[in-house]
Design an enzyme around this catalytic site. Sequence first.
Site, mmCIF file in Angstrom:
data_model
loop_
_atom_site.group_PDB
_atom_site.id
_atom_site.type_symbol
_atom_site.label_atom_id
_atom_site.label_comp_id
_atom_site.label_asym_id
_atom_site.label_seq_id
_atom_site.Cartn_x
_atom_site.Cartn_y
_atom_site.Cartn_z
ATOM 1 N N GLN A 11 40.862 41.747 44.505
ATOM 2 C CA GLN A 11 40.616 43.181 44.365
ATOM 3 C C GLN A 11 39.188 43.511 44.788
ATOM 4 O O GLN A 11 38.251 42.787 44.459
ATOM 5 C CB GLN A 11 40.860 43.601 42.908
ATOM 6 C CG GLN A 11 41.249 45.037 42.733
ATOM 7 C CD GLN A 11 41.874 45.300 41.358
ATOM 8 O OE1 GLN A 11 42.458 44.418 40.768
ATOM 9 N NE2 GLN A 11 41.733 46.508 40.862
ATOM 10 N N SER A 92 41.321 35.510 42.351
ATOM 11 C CA SER A 92 42.071 36.350 41.429
ATOM 12 C C SER A 92 43.455 36.643 42.005
ATOM 13 O O SER A 92 44.253 35.729 42.176
ATOM 14 C CB SER A 92 41.280 37.625 41.104
ATOM 15 O OG SER A 92 41.844 38.319 40.007
ATOM 16 N N LEU A 93 43.762 37.905 42.363
ATOM 17 C CA LEU A 93 45.103 38.192 42.880
ATOM 18 C C LEU A 93 45.389 37.414 44.164
ATOM 19 O O LEU A 93 46.547 37.156 44.499
ATOM 20 C CB LEU A 93 45.304 39.689 43.091
ATOM 21 C CG LEU A 93 44.725 40.364 44.340
ATOM 22 C CD1 LEU A 93 45.721 40.351 45.492
ATOM 23 C CD2 LEU A 93 44.340 41.800 44.021
ATOM 24 N N ARG A 117 52.042 42.226 37.413
ATOM 25 C CA ARG A 117 50.665 41.907 37.024
ATOM 26 C C ARG A 117 49.789 43.143 37.096
ATOM 27 O O ARG A 117 49.018 43.439 36.178
ATOM 28 C CB ARG A 117 50.109 40.823 37.945
ATOM 29 C CG ARG A 117 48.670 40.382 37.667
ATOM 30 C CD ARG A 117 48.261 39.390 38.747
ATOM 31 N NE ARG A 117 46.995 38.719 38.478
ATOM 32 C CZ ARG A 117 45.827 39.108 38.951
ATOM 33 N NH1 ARG A 117 45.745 40.212 39.681
ATOM 34 N NH2 ARG A 117 44.728 38.407 38.702
ATOM 35 N N HIS A 198 39.685 39.743 33.436
ATOM 36 C CA HIS A 198 39.299 38.346 33.234
ATOM 37 C C HIS A 198 38.450 38.172 31.973
ATOM 38 O O HIS A 198 37.439 37.468 31.979
ATOM 39 C CB HIS A 198 38.568 37.807 34.469
ATOM 40 C CG HIS A 198 39.444 37.782 35.683
ATOM 41 N ND1 HIS A 198 40.529 36.944 35.799
ATOM 42 C CD2 HIS A 198 39.418 38.526 36.828
ATOM 43 C CE1 HIS A 198 41.123 37.162 36.959
ATOM 44 N NE2 HIS A 198 40.480 38.119 37.593
ATOM 45 N N GLN A 247 45.235 33.210 33.918
ATOM 46 C CA GLN A 247 44.254 33.710 34.877
ATOM 47 C C GLN A 247 43.837 35.138 34.572
ATOM 48 O O GLN A 247 42.690 35.529 34.794
ATOM 49 C CB GLN A 247 44.845 33.616 36.289
ATOM 50 C CG GLN A 247 43.865 33.956 37.392
ATOM 51 C CD GLN A 247 44.526 34.755 38.499
ATOM 52 O OE1 GLN A 247 45.142 35.785 38.253
ATOM 53 N NE2 GLN A 247 44.396 34.280 39.710
#
Length: 315
Positions: A11, A92-93, A117, A198, A247
């Site tokens: 992101q 991340s993603l 998600r 996170h 995660q």
Amino acid sequence: MKKYALMFPGQGAQKSGMGKDLYENSIAAKRVFDTADRVLGYNISDLCFNGTEQDLMKTINSQPCILTVSLAAYEALKEKFNINPAFTMGHSLGEYAALYAAGAVDLETVLKLIQKRAFLMNETAENSNGAMAAVLGLDNETVINITNQIENVFVANFNSPGQVVITGDKSSIDNSLDKFKAAGAKRVIPLAVSGAFHSPLMKNAGVQFMDFVADFEFNNTEIPVFSNVDAQASVSAADFKEKLPKQIYSSVLWTQTIENAYKNGVSSFIEIGPGKILAGLNKKINSELETLNIFDYESLLAVIDILNSKEECLR
């Protein structure tokens, strides 16, 4: 023989117009966009090509858009060049694109996973008062020590030496900024995000996502995939299913991931997806690393020319 690793952005890499020329010039990329439109149930292609910056910044939009563009770019590469990476990884993603590229999940599955998600993370963010900030110029240990002394402030991302992102309750984040500056931070920059991503404040999203993930089929892979959670590479379907929910509320160990890939013989990376954020981080992590970028059709052709010129590249 040179080892290559594929890495995929997270992101923040979004940009209006992303992926359009891939769609127009690659049958494989177009197939990804068309599948995403069908699986997600709305015209995500139009959102990528014509969405405003404000639209694309929303978590509910940015995550599936970035994933779709990254997968389209990856499939466009495969259409023209048969590279066999030593590892895949994603920020991340971006880890979802890495799992797809390694063969852990199919296209429809990974799209459904990222849609859920994004929804859960967005919902949790809207129901909490979270914030994030980038701390520049302090080492990891100093940032960790300071966050350990402040309630509801945590480390979100270890992006590169001297660039660590903190996350947590907004008031706690706001009150902590001067502590990092007093410790020697060059700058502490509040980030334009909607939640404490996170961090333990996202634990509820992670728990709900764990239930969702349980219904999907994952495959063991031949290509190892690095996890954000522990910066370790795995080929185990069970590991992937266990770590993805964690995660969401755990730190992204990106610096450690790149360092571990280098220790395993990787000195060349290909960043696939919008932007060049990860390439910039790689330079800060290790100046000896080579990073190629595929973010549109022109850059795709340029990278293929480079790969074709390298005899040691697996084809």
